[in-house]
Write a protein that holds these residues in place. Structure first.
Motif, short mmCIF file in Angstrom:
data_model
loop_
_atom_site.label_atom_id
_atom_site.label_comp_id
_atom_site.label_asym_id
_atom_site.label_seq_id
_atom_site.Cartn_x
_atom_site.Cartn_y
_atom_site.Cartn_z
N PRO A 1 -10.96 1.03 53.05
CA PRO A 1 -10.41 1.89 52.03
C PRO A 1 -11.16 1.94 50.86
CG PRO A 1 -9.30 -0.20 52.55
CD PRO A 1 -10.21 -0.18 53.47
N VAL A 2 -10.87 2.80 49.87
CA VAL A 2 -11.73 3.28 48.65
C VAL A 2 -12.15 2.05 47.78
CG1 VAL A 2 -9.94 4.17 47.29
CG2 VAL A 2 -12.45 4.85 46.89
N GLU B 1 -6.49 0.46 48.28
CA GLU B 1 -6.68 2.08 47.88
C GLU B 1 -6.97 2.28 46.44
OE1 GLU B 1 -7.34 4.13 50.15
OE2 GLU B 1 -6.20 3.05 51.92
N GLY B 2 -6.59 1.32 45.78
CA GLY B 2 -6.71 1.38 44.27
C GLY B 2 -5.61 1.61 43.60
N GLU B 3 -4.39 1.72 44.31
CA GLU B 3 -3.00 1.85 43.64
C GLU B 3 -2.58 0.88 42.87
OE1 GLU B 3 -1.54 4.44 47.50
OE2 GLU B 3 -1.71 2.22 47.61
N TYR C 1 -18.30 8.00 43.06
CA TYR C 1 -17.91 6.88 43.82
C TYR C 1 -16.86 6.19 43.39
CZ TYR C 1 -19.73 2.47 46.23
OH TYR C 1 -19.65 1.53 46.90
N LYS C 2 -16.16 5.64 44.37
CA LYS C 2 -15.02 4.74 43.93
C LYS C 2 -14.22 5.06 42.58
CE LYS C 2 -16.65 1.11 47.12
NZ LYS C 2 -15.90 1.87 48.40
#
Lengths: 327, 327
Positions: free
Chosen positions: B251-252, B271-273, B295-296
């Motif tokens: 995942p990212v 996922e960065g949430e 990127y990311k």
């Protein structure tokens, strides 16, 4: 099978419970469903407490003195469910009378007292069995079974994460308010369950590194801990716990668990549900039977069933006192 | 604003990129959206590689020799995107020519080489800025903002968990196959991001305890690590990582994060949430703007924007070489 009729054709073993506090209720309820044992009396120093407890759980007699209870009842075994600082004197009282001992964890406040408990019983020729229910919770039994079937491949890490919210605020630990005064709390009282369960799952430990902190300032002891362990097998273990940032009331299994291997993984939620992964495939639920009665998947009854059978058969238990010193 | 027009009324800084490998593509794409910089050439020792890279990203000139590129282009800064063992010689080449250096992490294979990089630049009077994008990912910026607003109360633990599946099997790390040969892998290449991000979130570290293991036997280095840290503030930190048991593709955000305090918690998914909890209330999602390009969360462009501005203004960056030695 009727109550009082054991499964091994011997009469039920007669037991006396010492301590009628919070956890004793789960033990008494468990004994009531174990035909191989009969609790004939309960003792608690607090006047009236043993009496009310005896009435509630159908125990014939109640005492305020443990020694008097042991002298008058002459039980086969003593079930100690008091706070750890009283364990050594009570073990001495039982051993001096030739009675086997089942004793609630943690063993004692110090290493020396714990060793003295073991040696006292060995010298008197009686058994000392530790009541450690965690490893008897059905999700751990099932997780170990999956691991033994090779589900994970070669295991490389076992991780447990304890997050409950029962230690917050001015009046933490409503079920066990004396936790507040314990000079050693989280590792000693709580995470000892997980160290023992780690031994159940991964074998003996080789090293333990531990960082402790007190988050709630009203406590005497610590309530946050990071423990990095190595098993003798080379597997790494991680215990990450606090009783601040989790849900309240806590979920039934209290902590989560992950067993990770090079081929797959077993994951346990704080509700005791299991999920399995074979790498490259989606995770899937792994249903298994969970007893709905009793304490945490009926683990207290299962613990006591195991201990009383090992006493009656003269066989080693999973939690003999000398072995539990390793925990 | 048109391309080539900087926001500070100075002409764009002229840069030469060294290295046209996997990560360089993100850097070149990022530079193309930063008006304060213009990449005038790229060098890569592999014949044809720099040429193809230059064509793809609209870079005017390509070289197979880094020294030749620097001598002919005389750039304001050099952007080093090669493997760590080449960093020190390239830093020396740039510093000898009076050019500032932006250098991809990790700094160098050894502590002595890392220090030599810093001292070489200091002696030559040029800046050495480390390209460290993790702390620039927008979820960490937002998490720190929430923490700074007192959302968590008094923070007591910062935990990160890295689980990707890109290191499994006979041919691990398809994007960066040279990982397989690295004698130091997970901590040095991967978790260094998290140590740096921990410094961003929690300040300087006081102690680090690390257990490393090799799970995938085809590797030279380690791919499993448990790191328990203490911050100078007394806060505990935990980094628990492997590249075996997680999803593939990863995942990212690669890893999860939790910032736990005595009043609340911020939790980040892989996922960065972000999710926030005030104890006693249900967890709720915390939406915030995440750039979808780059990127990311566009962290490479953000890193480079920050570094080039700090170069042009002569101000300290978040990742000056001397400071990055602490990571």
């Amino acid at each position: 099978m009727t109550v009082g009729e054991s499964r091994d054709a011997m009469p039920p073993s007669r037991g006396v419970m010492i301590g009628a506090g919070y956890f004793a209720q789960f033990q008494a309820e468990g004994w009531n469903r174990i035909p191989e044992a009969q609790i004939v009396a309960v003792a608690d120093a607090l006047p009236g407490k043993a009496r009310a407890f005896a009435d509630k759980y159908g125990i014939p007699r109640a005492y305020t003195s443990a020694e008097e209870a042991l002298d008058r009842e002459r039980p086969d075994f003593v079930d100690i469910a008091t706070r750890p600082e009283s364990h050594l004197p009570l073990v001495r009282a039982a051993a001096a009378r030739g009675m086997h001992v089942i004793c609630q964890k943690p063993m004692a406040p110090t290493w020396n007292e714990s060793v003295a408990m073991v040696e006292t019983c060995e010298a008197a020729g009686v058994r000392l069995l530790m009541h450690e229910n965690w490893r008897w919770q059905p999700w751990y039994r099932e997780a170990r079974r999956l691991m033994g079937q090779g589900h994970c491949g070669r295991v490389f890490q076992i991780s447990a994460r304890w997050r409950t919210g029962d230690g917050r605020g001015e009046k933490p630990y409503p079920n066990q308010p004396y936790f507040k005064e314990m000079p050693l709390l989280l590792v000693y009282e709580t995470l000892v369950h997980l160290l023992d369960t780690f031994r159940f799952l991964g074998g003996e430990l080789a090293s333990v590194y531990c960082l402790n902190r007190r988050v709630n300032p009203v406590l005497a002891g610590e309530d946050q801990s990071l423990i990095a362990v190595t098993f003798r097998s080379g597997v790494l273990g991680l215990i990450d716990g606090n009783r601040i940032s989790g849900p309240m009331p806590p979920p039934v299994a209290m902590n989560t668990l992950a067993i990770e291997g090079d081929a797959g993984m077993v994951r346990m939620t704080a509700e005791g549900e299991l999920f399995v992964t074979q790498y490259g495939e989606p995770e899937r639920p792994h249903p298994f039977p969970i007893p709905r009665e009793g304490y945490k998947g009926d683990s207290v009854r299962a613990t006591q069933q195991h201990l009383i059978e090992s006493l009656r058969r003269g066989q080693p238990s999973e939690s003999d006192g000398r072995d539990y010193l390793k925990t």
